[in-house]
Structure formats: structure tokens, C-alpha cells
Design a protein around this motif. Structure first.
Motif, PDB file in Angstrom:
ATOM      1  N   ARG A 140      -5.147   3.948  -5.487  1.00 56.54           N
ATOM      2  CA  ARG A 140      -4.888   4.629  -4.219  1.00 56.54           C
ATOM      3  C   ARG A 140      -5.909   4.199  -3.162  1.00 56.54           C
ATOM      4  NH1 ARG A 140      -2.348   9.106  -2.042  1.00 56.54           N
ATOM      5  NH2 ARG A 140      -3.534  10.193  -0.436  1.00 56.54           N
TER       6      ARG A 140
ATOM      7  N   THR B 142      -0.069   6.371   5.705  1.00 59.79           N
ATOM      8  CA  THR B 142       0.074   4.973   6.129  1.00 59.79           C
ATOM      9  C   THR B 142       0.155   4.877   7.649  1.00 59.79           C
ATOM     10  OG1 THR B 142       1.301   4.509   4.095  1.00 59.79           O
ATOM     11  CG2 THR B 142       1.434   2.874   5.838  1.00 59.79           C
TER      12      THR B 142
ATOM     13  N   GLY C  85       0.804  -1.212   0.000  1.00 59.50           N
ATOM     14  CA  GLY C  85       0.000   0.000   0.000  1.00 59.50           C
ATOM     15  C   GLY C  85       0.835   1.259   0.000  1.00 59.50           C
TER      16      GLY C  85
ATOM     17  N   ALA D  88      -4.955   0.795  -2.028  1.00 58.23           N
ATOM     18  CA  ALA D  88      -3.785   0.844  -1.156  1.00 58.23           C
ATOM     19  C   ALA D  88      -4.180   1.216   0.271  1.00 58.23           C
ATOM     20  CB  ALA D  88      -2.776   1.851  -1.704  1.00 58.23           C
ATOM     21  N   GLN D  89      -5.101   2.159   0.409  1.00 57.80           N
ATOM     22  CA  GLN D  89      -5.568   2.543   1.741  1.00 57.80           C
ATOM     23  C   GLN D  89      -6.265   1.369   2.431  1.00 57.80           C
ATOM     24  OE1 GLN D  89      -7.019   6.867   2.089  1.00 57.80           O
ATOM     25  NE2 GLN D  89      -7.256   6.470  -0.101  1.00 57.80           N
TER      26      GLN D  89
ATOM     27  N   ALA E 181      -5.709  -1.749   1.824  1.00 56.35           N
ATOM     28  CA  ALA E 181      -4.682  -2.754   2.132  1.00 56.35           C
ATOM     29  C   ALA E 181      -4.014  -2.454   3.468  1.00 56.35           C
ATOM     30  CB  ALA E 181      -3.646  -2.800   1.016  1.00 56.35           C
ATOM     31  N   VAL E 182      -3.691  -1.185   3.704  1.00 55.39           N
ATOM     32  CA  VAL E 182      -3.059  -0.799   4.975  1.00 55.39           C
ATOM     33  C   VAL E 182      -4.024  -1.068   6.131  1.00 55.39           C
ATOM     34  CG1 VAL E 182      -2.139   1.122   6.312  1.00 55.39           C
ATOM     35  CG2 VAL E 182      -1.559   0.908   3.893  1.00 55.39           C
TER      36      VAL E 182
END
Length: 300
Positions: free
Chosen positions: A154, A100, A91, A157-158, A160-161
Motif C-alpha cells: 500500500r 489516488t 497504484g 502504491a501511494q 507510485a501515484v
């Protein structure tokens, strides 16, 4: 039991831990410039594992022989290292270092929810429920409506974190159920060993044979997050936990984002949207409600 007072030494070590973990996000971002994310996570775990086992040997700490404990280490390594480290590293290729770290601060929210589902003595009280709702609102604000309306890499990715923080929560519950009675360094070394058994073949399969990086900054980044951000940080965290109690140790998660945000801005030129800071503010309030600190302050 949660301690209500924290010594000056405990505050100092909590601050140091916040700085170490906050800087880890920057070092991971730097490492990702040259190293694929699975191999990067493998490096993080491998070198930290070697350091912790050296510490165990030097201190002559007892090592468990029960195969069930080693099976628990394997699951713990998956939940506490392989899944969260990999999701967050992936991410972080697409979102800012500081953002993150803000999502990472939400680990305690999911920890409370998972504990309430798994353990009878961790029921979700009114105070905890309010804290969770406020903290969730902070996460939602940090993600932003645009990410919900226009789903892209994006946005993924958020998520995923955030998925990594959920994995941390399940790891905490698993550790409580299966790793009681072990010394923290042995538990950490065993956990990283379990993670290595998964990550080594995974990195070879996904990324192929590791290549030597060309940039000195990459070597420095790997050394930092393996030695300081993982091995030393685990040892320091358990010291803080013993001195300050679990509730106060949770406050470390609030010390990490400011460090990561500043380093991301100064070193990488990152700029976070105002919604990220607003989200972190709500998240911090939610965590302080969970901790009970706000209610104690209101009472006097």
C-alpha cells in the motif's frame, strides 16, 4: 499571465471537467477488475487517440511534418501518458479511488518545482515556496506515519501515484520547450500517438494478447475513461485554459477529489481515513497559496 477573474461559463466548464476527471478514477478502478493495468492504459490511450485524430481531420487542422516534432510527441506521450497513467493504474489496485485523486491533486506542486529548475522566468518566489511546503505537508499527512513506519504494498502504491504526478510535471516543462505553436487538439493527438507506440508493444509483452472482458461494466468503464476522461477532457481542458488562464485552471485539481471520494464511497463502499481528508485540506491551502488567491482575499 494569470487571470484574476473567472467568467460564469469558465467556472461551469471547470466544474464539468472536475466531474469528468473525478469519475475517471472510478472507471479505472472498475476496469482493473478484469483488465491488467498495462492493457487498460493501452485501451485508454488507443481509443482517445482515434477520437482526437478524427476531430483533427474533421476540423482540417494542420498536422506537423517535422520529424523533430514527432520525436517530441514520443517523449511527451511517455511523460504525460505512459508513465503517469501506468503508475496510477497500478497504484489504484491497492489504494482507494479517492486517495489516488488526492495525490493526483499534488501535480501542481511538482510542476512549480520542475518549472523553477528548468525555466529562468519561473523562479521559486517566497509565496510559491510557502505554498509548496504547505502542499507537501498535505501529501505527507495523507500518506500517514503508519505508511512510513511499516512499508508495504500500500505504501508503494501511494508512492507510485505520487511518481505519476512528478512525471506530469516534467511533461508540462517538456511541452513548453518543444510543442509551442501547435494547436491543442493536434498536440494532444500527437502525444497520444507517441504513447501508443510505446504502450502497444508493452501491453503485448507484459499482458499478452488482450482478452474480451466478460462484464458489461468493464466495457462501460473503458468507454468512459477513453472517450470522456481522456479525449473529451483534453479538449475541454484547453478551452478552460484559454478562458480562465493557467492559474485558475489549476483549481480544477481541487474539484476532482471530492467527486472521486463521493463516487468511491457510494459505488465501491470505500472509506478514507481522517488523515486523508486532513491532508487534502492542507494540499488545497498550499495550492491556493501557489495560485495567490489566499493573499488576494486577505488584502480585501
Amino acid at each position: 499571465m494569470t487571470q484574476t477573474t473567472v467568467s460564469t461559463r469558465a467556472w461551469a466548464e471547470m466544474g464539468l471537467l472536475g466531474i469528468i476527471w473525478g469519475a475517471s478514477f472510478l472507471s479505472i478502478k472498475v476496469g482493473l477488475e478484469e483488465i491488467p493495468f498495462v492493457t487498460l492504459v493501452m485501451h485508454r490511450v488507443a481509443w482517445a487517440c482515434a477520437i482526437l485524430w478524427a476531430y483533427v481531420v474533421i476540423r482540417r487542422l494542420p498536422v506537423p511534418a517535422d520529424p523533430r516534432i514527432w520525436g517530441a510527441f514520443l517523449v511527451m506521450g511517455l511523460l504525460n501518458n505512459v508513465i503517469p497513467f501506468s503508475l496510477m493504474a497500478w497504484g489504484q489496485q491497492f489504494i482507494e479511488t479517492g486517495l489516488t485523486s488526492i495525490f493526483n491533486a499534488g501535480t501542481a506542486i511538482f510542476g512549480v518545482l520542475v518549472a523553477a529548475l528548468v525555466f529562468a522566468d519561473e523562479r521559486l518566489t517566497l509565496r510559491k515556496g510557502v505554498g509548496v511546503l504547505v502542499a507537501f505537508a498535505g501529501v505527507a499527512v495523507a500518506i500517514g506515519l503508519d505508511s512510513l513506519r511499516q512499508f508495504d504494498i500500500r505504501s508503494l502504491a501511494q508512492l507510485a501515484v505520487i511518481g505519476g504526478t512528478i512525471s506530469y510535471a516534467f511533461a508540462s516543462a517538456w511541452a513548453r520547450k518543444t510543442l509551442k505553436g501547435l494547436t491543442p487538439p493536434v498536440a494532444a493527438a500527437g502525444m497520444l500517438t507517441g504513447a501508443m507506440l510505446i504502450l502497444l508493444p508493452a501491453a503485448l509483452y507484459v499482458d499478452g494478447m488482450p482478452q474480451w472482458p466478460a462484464l458489461p461494466a468493464t466495457y462501460a468503464a473503458v468507454a468512459y475513461f477513453a472517450v470522456f476522461g481522456t479525449a473529451l477532457a483534453y479538449l475541454l481542458y484547453y478551452r478552460v485554459l484559454a478562458m480562465a488562464g493557467a492559474g485558475n485552471a489549476m483549481l480544477v485539481t481541487l474539484l476532482i477529489p471530492p467527486v472521486a471520494i463521493v463516487l468511491g464511497a457510494v459505488v465501491l463502499g470505500e472509506r478514507l481515513a481522517p488523515q486523508a481528508f486532513a491532508g487534502f485540506g492542507l494540499l488545497a491551502i498550499g495550492l491556493l497559496i501557489l495560485d495567490g488567491r489566499i493573499l488576494r482575499l486577505m488584502r480585501g
